[in-house]
Design a protein around this motif. Structure first.
Motif, PDB file in Angstrom:
ATOM      1  N   GLU A   1     -16.725  -4.544   8.641  1.00  0.00           N
ATOM      2  CA  GLU A   1     -15.800  -5.650   8.408  1.00  0.00           C
ATOM      3  C   GLU A   1     -15.675  -6.505   9.670  1.00  0.00           C
ATOM      4  O   GLU A   1     -15.669  -5.974  10.776  1.00  0.00           O
ATOM      5  N   PRO A   2     -15.551  -7.829   9.537  1.00  0.00           N
ATOM      6  CA  PRO A   2     -15.373  -8.682  10.715  1.00  0.00           C
ATOM      7  C   PRO A   2     -14.055  -8.354  11.436  1.00  0.00           C
ATOM      8  O   PRO A   2     -13.048  -8.069  10.792  1.00  0.00           O
TER       9      PRO A   2
ATOM     10  N   TYR B   1     -20.182 -15.191  14.518  1.00  0.00           N
ATOM     11  CA  TYR B   1     -18.807 -15.237  15.022  1.00  0.00           C
ATOM     12  C   TYR B   1     -18.573 -16.503  15.859  1.00  0.00           C
ATOM     13  O   TYR B   1     -19.507 -17.270  16.153  1.00  0.00           O
ATOM     14  N   GLN B   2     -17.327 -16.705  16.236  1.00  0.00           N
ATOM     15  CA  GLN B   2     -16.958 -17.746  17.194  1.00  0.00           C
ATOM     16  C   GLN B   2     -16.300 -17.059  18.388  1.00  0.00           C
ATOM     17  O   GLN B   2     -15.917 -15.892  18.300  1.00  0.00           O
ATOM     18  N   GLY B   3     -16.142 -17.786  19.464  1.00  0.00           N
ATOM     19  CA  GLY B   3     -15.453 -17.143  20.580  1.00  0.00           C
ATOM     20  C   GLY B   3     -15.565 -17.881  21.889  1.00  0.00           C
ATOM     21  O   GLY B   3     -16.171 -18.956  21.981  1.00  0.00           O
ATOM     22  N   MET B   4     -14.958 -17.284  22.888  1.00  0.00           N
ATOM     23  CA  MET B   4     -14.913 -17.871  24.220  1.00  0.00           C
ATOM     24  C   MET B   4     -14.850 -16.751  25.246  1.00  0.00           C
ATOM     25  O   MET B   4     -14.559 -15.599  24.902  1.00  0.00           O
TER      26      MET B   4
ATOM     27  N   LYS C   1     -13.692 -12.714  20.679  1.00  0.00           N
ATOM     28  CA  LYS C   1     -14.646 -12.917  19.591  1.00  0.00           C
ATOM     29  C   LYS C   1     -13.898 -12.952  18.273  1.00  0.00           C
ATOM     30  O   LYS C   1     -13.103 -12.045  17.982  1.00  0.00           O
ATOM     31  N   ILE C   2     -14.149 -13.993  17.497  1.00  0.00           N
ATOM     32  CA  ILE C   2     -13.442 -14.227  16.239  1.00  0.00           C
ATOM     33  C   ILE C   2     -14.374 -13.939  15.067  1.00  0.00           C
ATOM     34  O   ILE C   2     -15.452 -14.526  14.956  1.00  0.00           O
TER      35      ILE C   2
ATOM     36  N   GLY D   1     -16.237 -20.527  29.175  1.00  0.00           N
ATOM     37  CA  GLY D   1     -17.121 -21.152  28.205  1.00  0.00           C
ATOM     38  C   GLY D   1     -16.892 -20.685  26.788  1.00  0.00           C
ATOM     39  O   GLY D   1     -16.087 -19.786  26.524  1.00  0.00           O
ATOM     40  N   TYR D   2     -17.637 -21.317  25.862  1.00  0.00           N
ATOM     41  CA  TYR D   2     -17.580 -20.966  24.444  1.00  0.00           C
ATOM     42  C   TYR D   2     -18.917 -20.354  24.035  1.00  0.00           C
ATOM     43  O   TYR D   2     -19.979 -20.732  24.537  1.00  0.00           O
ATOM     44  N   TYR D   3     -18.847 -19.408  23.098  1.00  0.00           N
ATOM     45  CA  TYR D   3     -20.060 -18.784  22.591  1.00  0.00           C
ATOM     46  C   TYR D   3     -20.786 -19.708  21.615  1.00  0.00           C
ATOM     47  O   TYR D   3     -20.166 -20.504  20.910  1.00  0.00           O
TER      48      TYR D   3
END
Length: 288
Positions: free
Chosen positions: A63-64, A87-90, A51-52, A27-29
């Motif tokens: 910092e990211p 953030y974005q992610g999967m 995690k992006i 899945g995606y976050y």
């Protein structure tokens, strides 16, 4: 501390979609609708999380970062997490059953969670994202094709393997001490009376690492497995005892090295040196 034994309860806790299967979940976050701060947790399954541009409030560095994180059974996340919901992610979740049934999937990286994350370049993020899109296609289809899905999972883990090798090479100073400490631990082990041959797990425990992680670091920097490094040292010490301490017969040399059975020592030595211990000793005496 919360312990989660299945995908469904863990996904509910995080605010993720309900899993479509009990053994594989992809899945995606959706960070704005997810739990951003947690307590101490453990999960009884394997989890790969990408995690992006995530900001972890529990660290000094605000910092990211973009990285792959791993959870595995019995791994405790002591402080939980506290992240910015930006953030974005999967994620990919695998049951212990699916790992047992498909051992080729169980690469060593699945238990790296307690040691280090895998930091990704932009190009690596694109590669992993492309594989995830294909995984989602076969995961969400009504006629789920698990053979294809498993193949893409294998591709994902193979990419992780390649990216870790890149990370090891990028900053060797970070890992050199592990190799040095491992080699020194072998020396220390044989600087005292021994009753058995050491194995990789013994040294991993001494260094506070998993055997897989230690083995991968050692293999990357020495081009030999951790076990081969141990065997090399045992052969080196065996040669020294055979040549420098002629009062010891080969059986006594075997016991000095921790071999339970002298015959096994002779076979081991012959395989490594192409000579029996007696032949090696005689040859060394002749040369002198």
């Amino acid at each position: 501390m919360k312990n989660f034994t299945d995908f469904k309860s863990y996904n509910e806790y995080l605010g993720l979609d309900k899993p479509l299967d009990n053994d594989i979940d992809v899945g995606y976050y959706d960070p704005p609708n997810m739990l951003s701060k947690s307590e101490t947790i453990t999960v009884d399954f394997y989890r790969i999380s990408i995690k992006i541009n995530v900001v972890d409030k529990t660290t000094l560095n605000k910092e990211p970062i973009t990285a792959v994180f791993f959870n595995s059974p019995n791994l405790i996340v002591p402080t939980g997490w506290d992240v910015e919901p930006t953030y974005q992610g999967m994620y990919l979740q695998l049951s212990k059953k699916i790992i047992e049934e498909h051992r080729y999937l169980f690469k060593t990286y699945l238990d790296y969670g307690q040691h280090e994350a895998l930091y990704l370049t932009e190009e690596e993020v694109q590669e992993i994202s492309a594989v995830f899109q294909l995984m989602m296609k076969y995961y969400e289809s009504e006629k789920r094709n698990f053979n294809v899905l498993l193949s893409y999972i294998n591709v994902l883990i193979s990419l992780v393997e390649a990216f870790y090798k890149r990370q090891f090479s990028t900053d060797p100073k970070q890992y050199n001490h592990i190799v040095t400490d491992f080699q020194q631990s072998i020396i220390d082990y044989y600087n005292q009376p021994v009753s058995q041959l050491p194995n990789v797990q013994y040294f991993a425990d001494k260094l506070g690492l998993t055997a897989n992680y230690l083995g991968d670091i050692v293999k990357h920097f020495t081009q030999k497995t951790a076990l081969e490094n141990i065997h090399d040292f045992v052969i080196k010490r065996a040669k020294e005892l055979l040549v420098e301490n002629k009062k010891l017969n080969t059986t006594e040399v075997a016991y000095e090295l921790g071999f339970e059975y002298p015959n096994y020592f002779s076979k081991f030595f012959k395989k490594q040196v192409n000579l029996t211990p007696k032949e090696y000793r005689l040859q060394a005496i002749d040369k002198n």
